[in-house]
Write an enzyme that holds these catalytic residues in place. Structure first.
Site, PDB file in Angstrom:
ATOM      1  N   HIS A 223       0.810  -1.223   0.000  1.00  0.00           N
ATOM      2  CA  HIS A 223       0.000   0.000   0.000  1.00  0.00           C
ATOM      3  C   HIS A 223       0.834   1.260   0.000  1.00  0.00           C
ATOM      4  O   HIS A 223       0.420   2.295  -0.502  1.00  0.00           O
ATOM      5  CB  HIS A 223      -0.964  -0.024   1.178  1.00  0.00           C
ATOM      6  CG  HIS A 223      -2.041  -1.003   0.940  1.00  0.00           C
ATOM      7  ND1 HIS A 223      -1.981  -2.284   1.429  1.00  0.00           N
ATOM      8  CD2 HIS A 223      -3.156  -0.929   0.181  1.00  0.00           C
ATOM      9  CE1 HIS A 223      -3.027  -2.935   1.001  1.00  0.00           C
ATOM     10  NE2 HIS A 223      -3.754  -2.153   0.252  1.00  0.00           N
ATOM     11  N   ARG A 330     -10.347   4.218  -2.041  1.00  0.00           N
ATOM     12  CA  ARG A 330      -9.953   3.450  -0.852  1.00  0.00           C
ATOM     13  C   ARG A 330     -10.200   4.346   0.361  1.00  0.00           C
ATOM     14  O   ARG A 330      -9.486   5.328   0.547  1.00  0.00           O
ATOM     15  CB  ARG A 330      -8.473   3.079  -0.930  1.00  0.00           C
ATOM     16  CG  ARG A 330      -8.108   2.090  -2.033  1.00  0.00           C
ATOM     17  CD  ARG A 330      -6.599   1.885  -2.057  1.00  0.00           C
ATOM     18  NE  ARG A 330      -6.188   0.713  -2.784  1.00  0.00           N
ATOM     19  CZ  ARG A 330      -5.631   0.733  -4.001  1.00  0.00           C
ATOM     20  NH1 ARG A 330      -5.452   1.867  -4.631  1.00  0.00           N
ATOM     21  NH2 ARG A 330      -5.251  -0.386  -4.582  1.00  0.00           N
ATOM     22  N   ARG A 366     -15.146   2.260  -1.726  1.00  0.00           N
ATOM     23  CA  ARG A 366     -14.975   0.974  -1.048  1.00  0.00           C
ATOM     24  C   ARG A 366     -15.024   1.216   0.455  1.00  0.00           C
ATOM     25  O   ARG A 366     -14.338   2.099   0.965  1.00  0.00           O
ATOM     26  CB  ARG A 366     -13.633   0.343  -1.428  1.00  0.00           C
ATOM     27  CG  ARG A 366     -13.507  -1.071  -0.869  1.00  0.00           C
ATOM     28  CD  ARG A 366     -12.239  -1.737  -1.327  1.00  0.00           C
ATOM     29  NE  ARG A 366     -11.083  -1.109  -0.734  1.00  0.00           N
ATOM     30  CZ  ARG A 366      -9.823  -1.412  -1.061  1.00  0.00           C
ATOM     31  NH1 ARG A 366      -9.578  -2.331  -1.977  1.00  0.00           N
ATOM     32  NH2 ARG A 366      -8.818  -0.822  -0.488  1.00  0.00           N
ATOM     33  N   GLU A 472     -10.707 -10.496  -4.743  1.00  0.00           N
ATOM     34  CA  GLU A 472      -9.284 -10.355  -4.433  1.00  0.00           C
ATOM     35  C   GLU A 472      -8.738 -11.534  -3.625  1.00  0.00           C
ATOM     36  O   GLU A 472      -7.623 -11.486  -3.127  1.00  0.00           O
ATOM     37  CB  GLU A 472      -9.005  -9.026  -3.730  1.00  0.00           C
ATOM     38  CG  GLU A 472      -9.845  -8.774  -2.501  1.00  0.00           C
ATOM     39  CD  GLU A 472      -9.650  -7.383  -1.894  1.00  0.00           C
ATOM     40  OE1 GLU A 472      -8.690  -6.688  -2.265  1.00  0.00           O
ATOM     41  OE2 GLU A 472     -10.458  -7.010  -1.032  1.00  0.00           O
ATOM     42  N   ASN A 495      -3.981  -7.064  -6.815  1.00  0.00           N
ATOM     43  CA  ASN A 495      -2.864  -6.988  -5.861  1.00  0.00           C
ATOM     44  C   ASN A 495      -2.996  -8.090  -4.807  1.00  0.00           C
ATOM     45  O   ASN A 495      -2.093  -8.895  -4.585  1.00  0.00           O
ATOM     46  CB  ASN A 495      -2.842  -5.633  -5.148  1.00  0.00           C
ATOM     47  CG  ASN A 495      -2.855  -4.479  -6.116  1.00  0.00           C
ATOM     48  OD1 ASN A 495      -2.488  -4.633  -7.266  1.00  0.00           O
ATOM     49  ND2 ASN A 495      -3.285  -3.318  -5.661  1.00  0.00           N
ATOM     50  N   ASP A 496      -4.154  -8.088  -4.149  1.00  0.00           N
ATOM     51  CA  ASP A 496      -4.344  -9.131  -3.141  1.00  0.00           C
ATOM     52  C   ASP A 496      -4.555 -10.492  -3.791  1.00  0.00           C
ATOM     53  O   ASP A 496      -4.128 -11.511  -3.239  1.00  0.00           O
ATOM     54  CB  ASP A 496      -5.542  -8.789  -2.238  1.00  0.00           C
ATOM     55  CG  ASP A 496      -5.148  -7.775  -1.182  1.00  0.00           C
ATOM     56  OD1 ASP A 496      -4.059  -7.933  -0.605  1.00  0.00           O
ATOM     57  OD2 ASP A 496      -5.897  -6.820  -0.955  1.00  0.00           O
ATOM     58  N   ARG A 506       2.653  -8.987  -0.498  1.00  0.00           N
ATOM     59  CA  ARG A 506       2.845  -7.964  -1.537  1.00  0.00           C
ATOM     60  C   ARG A 506       3.757  -6.830  -1.105  1.00  0.00           C
ATOM     61  O   ARG A 506       4.233  -6.061  -1.938  1.00  0.00           O
ATOM     62  CB  ARG A 506       1.474  -7.408  -1.961  1.00  0.00           C
ATOM     63  CG  ARG A 506       0.697  -6.807  -0.828  1.00  0.00           C
ATOM     64  CD  ARG A 506      -0.753  -6.605  -1.195  1.00  0.00           C
ATOM     65  NE  ARG A 506      -1.010  -5.266  -1.666  1.00  0.00           N
ATOM     66  CZ  ARG A 506      -2.232  -4.738  -1.775  1.00  0.00           C
ATOM     67  NH1 ARG A 506      -3.300  -5.479  -1.471  1.00  0.00           N
ATOM     68  NH2 ARG A 506      -2.412  -3.528  -2.198  1.00  0.00           N
ATOM     69  N   CYS A 543      -9.154  -3.259 -10.770  1.00  0.00           N
ATOM     70  CA  CYS A 543      -8.698  -2.041 -10.096  1.00  0.00           C
ATOM     71  C   CYS A 543      -7.387  -2.264  -9.370  1.00  0.00           C
ATOM     72  O   CYS A 543      -6.890  -1.386  -8.675  1.00  0.00           O
ATOM     73  CB  CYS A 543      -9.757  -1.506  -9.141  1.00  0.00           C
ATOM     74  SG  CYS A 543     -10.182  -2.677  -7.863  1.00  0.00           S
TER      75      CYS A 543
HETATM   76  C1  PEP Z   1      -6.232  -5.096  -4.730  1.00  0.00           C
HETATM   77  O1  PEP Z   1      -6.073  -5.874  -3.791  1.00  0.00           O
HETATM   78  O2  PEP Z   1      -5.865  -5.340  -5.905  1.00  0.00           O
HETATM   79  C2  PEP Z   1      -6.886  -3.789  -4.499  1.00  0.00           C
HETATM   80  C3  PEP Z   1      -7.199  -2.993  -5.504  1.00  0.00           C
HETATM   81  O3  PEP Z   1      -7.123  -3.432  -3.212  1.00  0.00           O
HETATM   82  P1  PEP Z   1      -5.969  -2.860  -2.239  1.00  0.00           P
HETATM   83  O4  PEP Z   1      -4.734  -2.654  -3.082  1.00  0.00           O
HETATM   84  O5  PEP Z   1      -6.474  -1.607  -1.631  1.00  0.00           O
HETATM   85  O6  PEP Z   1      -5.813  -3.955  -1.232  1.00  0.00           O
HETATM   86 MG    MG Z   2      -7.042  -5.487  -1.918  1.00  0.00          MG
END
Ligand code: PEP
Ligand code: MG
Length: 614
Positions: A223, A330, A366, A472, A495-496, A506, A543
């Site tokens: 993040h 977010r 979200r 995710e 990402n997750d 990550r 996203c």
């Molecule tokens: C993700 O997990 O890809 C996502 C967009 O949410 P975040 O990066 O806020 O966990």
């Molecule tokens: Mg995520």
């Protein structure tokens, strides 16, 4: 966004530490946010840890001692991690930094400091913080006061005293979980260099003052990285050895495109870096011209390109980038860096201002995604979430799981979003979903909140805004067909999804080489979830950071995706990739990619190496 270097006067090394004085040193790390920054190092100073100087009862000796032991263990872990990372440095750098880390490690071994602190707790009946503070100060003073016979090296003794104080501060920081550092004094055009930066720290940064960031820890899609990219700050993370080598005021070049960092650059290096700054600015200008052009493929297929939103500071960037709305707001930023949880009214004001700023373009908000690396202090202070001691926080009470436990918190946020829907199109997005039951429960609460607001006479959109879910986790992706029946839209969080599918943190630079969104396992999950949505003609978008990479646009279009949300700065390049694409080609290409089971073969197809020069 174009991150220009600070004004020339601030870029030039001060004469007393001229470029010739200290040899140039080059480091490599993970390129996280593009652009080149040239500036003076700003090492953010720790605010003093707030020390509980309370005396304790004899009955509390064991508890205080075990707090001390936990802080020692935590400090040791941090130092060993730093020590392990030295292996990748050139030998001379290792020789400079290793002894210092060893000295710190020795001081939290069976040392005078540790023995003294234990004794102060047990005999002096003081808190662990007081014991550490008093003992480290006593040792530092003793080092300065009494010179052993024949020792007239006052500078050396001062250095040793400072080392004791420094390890004391590390213990205190771990004992008090106090905010790490303050960025208030960040001079304009500075480059922030730190051991690590938490997402909450990144949220405090002012992108208008900051030229660049380089830290020792951190991964490409953590993040912190996401936020720095969003702010358009050239950034390199995972730079081993940097925080020990760089001193405040040192001149540094951070190349967030190439992933390199150069300390004490020579005049020739500086000249080259300035050329890169100019080239980057020209490229940004060129991309800026795409702003008014539609996101349509060569064969006329319309594609939706939206912006992710982490912080209000991004709104001007989002407007400049020509985003067709916000595809992922977010909401964590609202809860960070404050002592209390924002109430419904405070949240409503923020959502309303974003919705109004988007002037009719949709905003997908979200709900709070607490947990994992997103540790938020105000929620702990309010006792809404447990103190994170869980060895696997990413698998714990995260996202929707936490909100379903804390219904008041969830209801306040939903009410604030619903009220904001009176001012423009809004969608509500649920994070970290794994089961159908969670979505059903969330929808019941959502509808109940809407009914209550109507009874209260609050203004809100006539039609209840769509309620969608993040895909995710592998669990959600593989049950996307069932989840699609309960949801109004999907937002695929790659990402997750990558992290949970490949069991790779990550944000951890140690395993960042294994973090691969192009792994066939991840792509198959994206494909499965996309097809489940398309069968029901339900909106689906990506996203996660994959959406921001123009080299992946063709593949994602080929999988059937037509909606992407990304950091605003990435929109022009992705738009260019969309405008260069033909849907038939994309579909053929995606079929070819999806036939592969070897990640390396997919890499070669999707990101072929550039042809050799000449
Ligand atoms: C993700 O997990 O890809 C996502 C967009 O949410 P975040 O990066 O806020 O966990
Ligand atoms: Mg995520």
């Amino acid at each position: 966004m174009n991150r220009t270097s600070p004004p020339e006067a601030e870029v030039e090394p001060p004469p007393e530490r001229g470029v010739a004085e200290r040899p140039e040193r080059r480091f490599t790390g993970i390129a996280v946010s593009p652009g080149v920054a040239i500036g003076a190092v700003f090492g953010a100073v720790e605010p003093p840890a707030i020390v509980n100087r309370a005396r304790i009862h004899a009955a509390d000796i064991a508890a205080e001692t075990s707090r001390l032991e936990a802080a020692i263990a935590q400090s040791r872990k941090q130092l060993l991690k730093l020590r392990a990372r030295l292996a990748v440095l050139p030998e001379d750098s290792q020789a400079e930094i290793a002894p210092l880390l060893d000295a710190y490690l020795a001081m939290i071994g069976p040392s005078r400091l540790v023995r003294g602190a234990r004794r102060r707790i047990a005999e002096g009946l003081v808190s662990a913080e007081t014991a550490v503070l008093d003992e480290s100060e006593a040792i530092a003073e003793a080092i300065m006061a009494v010179a052993p016979p024949g020792d007239d090296d006052r500078a050396g003794r001062r250095r040793r005293a400072d080392e004791v104080r420094e390890i004391g501060r590390r213990l205190l920081r771990n004992l008090t979980r106090s905010p790490f550092r303050s960025f208030a004094a960040l001079p304009a055009g500075a480059v922030l260099v730190a051991e690590f930066l938490r997402p909450a720290d990144a949220a405090l940064l002012d992108p208008a003052r900051l030229a660049g960031v380089a830290t020792e820890e951190g991964g490409a899609d953590g993040h912190t990285a996401v936020m720095l990219r969003a702010l358009g700050v050239p950034t390199v993370l995972g730079v081993a050895g940097l925080s020990e080598a760089a001193r405040p005021g040192d001149i540094i070049v951070v190349d967030g495109t190439a992933g390199s960092v150069i300390l004490h650059p020579t005049a020739a290096t500086l000249a080259h870096a300035r050329k890169l700054v100019t080239a980057f600015a020209r490229e940004q200008q060129r991309l800026g011209k795409l702003r008014r052009l539609p996101a349509v493929t060569e064969d006329g297929e319309q594609v939706e390109l939206q912006a992710n939103f982490e912080l209000p500071a991004e709104l001007p960037l989002i407007a400049q980038a020509g985003a067709a709305g916000i595809g992922l707001l977010r909401s964590e930023f609202l809860f960070m860096n404050r002592e209390t949880v924002p109430d419904e009214d405070a949240q409503y004001e923020t959502y309303r201002s974003v919705v109004e700023a988007m002037a009719g373009d949709p905003v997908t908000i979200r709900v709070l995604d607490w947990g994992g690396e997103k540790d938020i202090e105000a929620l702990q202070t309010a006792n809404l979430v447990p103190v994170v001691t869980d060895p696997n926080p990413a698998l714990g009470l995260r996202g929707l799981r936490m909100l379903l436990r804390q219904e008041d918190l969830f209801e306040d946020q939903l009410a604030a979003i619903l009220r904001a829907s009176a001012h423009g199109p809004v969608r509500v997005l649920l994070p970290m979903v794994t089961t159908v039951a969670e979505v059903r429960e969330a929808r019941e609460i959502y509808e109940r909140v809407a009914r209550r607001l109507r009874r209260r006479g609050e203004r809100m959109a006539e039609k209840l805004p769509p309620l969608g879910i993040m895909i995710e986790t592998p669990g959600a992706a593989l049950s996307a067909d069932a989840l699609a029946l309960e949801s109004d839209f999907f937002a695929i969080g790659t990402n997750d999804l990558t992290m949970y599918t490949l069991a790779v943190d990550r944000a951890d630079s140690e395993v960042s080489h294994l973090y691969d969104p192009l792994h066939p396992a991840v792509l198959r999950l994206v494909q499965f979830a996309t097809e489940a949505a398309l069968r029901l003609r339900m909106p689906v978008s990506v996203c996660g950071e994959m959406a921001a990479n123009p080299r992946l646009t063709k593949l994602l279009l080929g999988l059937g995706l037509r909606s992407f949300s990304m950091n605003a700065a990435a929109i022009p390049r992705v738009k260019q990739a969309v405008r260069d694409a033909k849907i038939d080609d994309c579909a053929r290409f995606a079929r070819k990619v999806m036939e592969q089971s070897d990640p390396a073969a997919i890499q070669l197809l999707v990101m072929p190496p550039p042809p050799p020069a000449g």
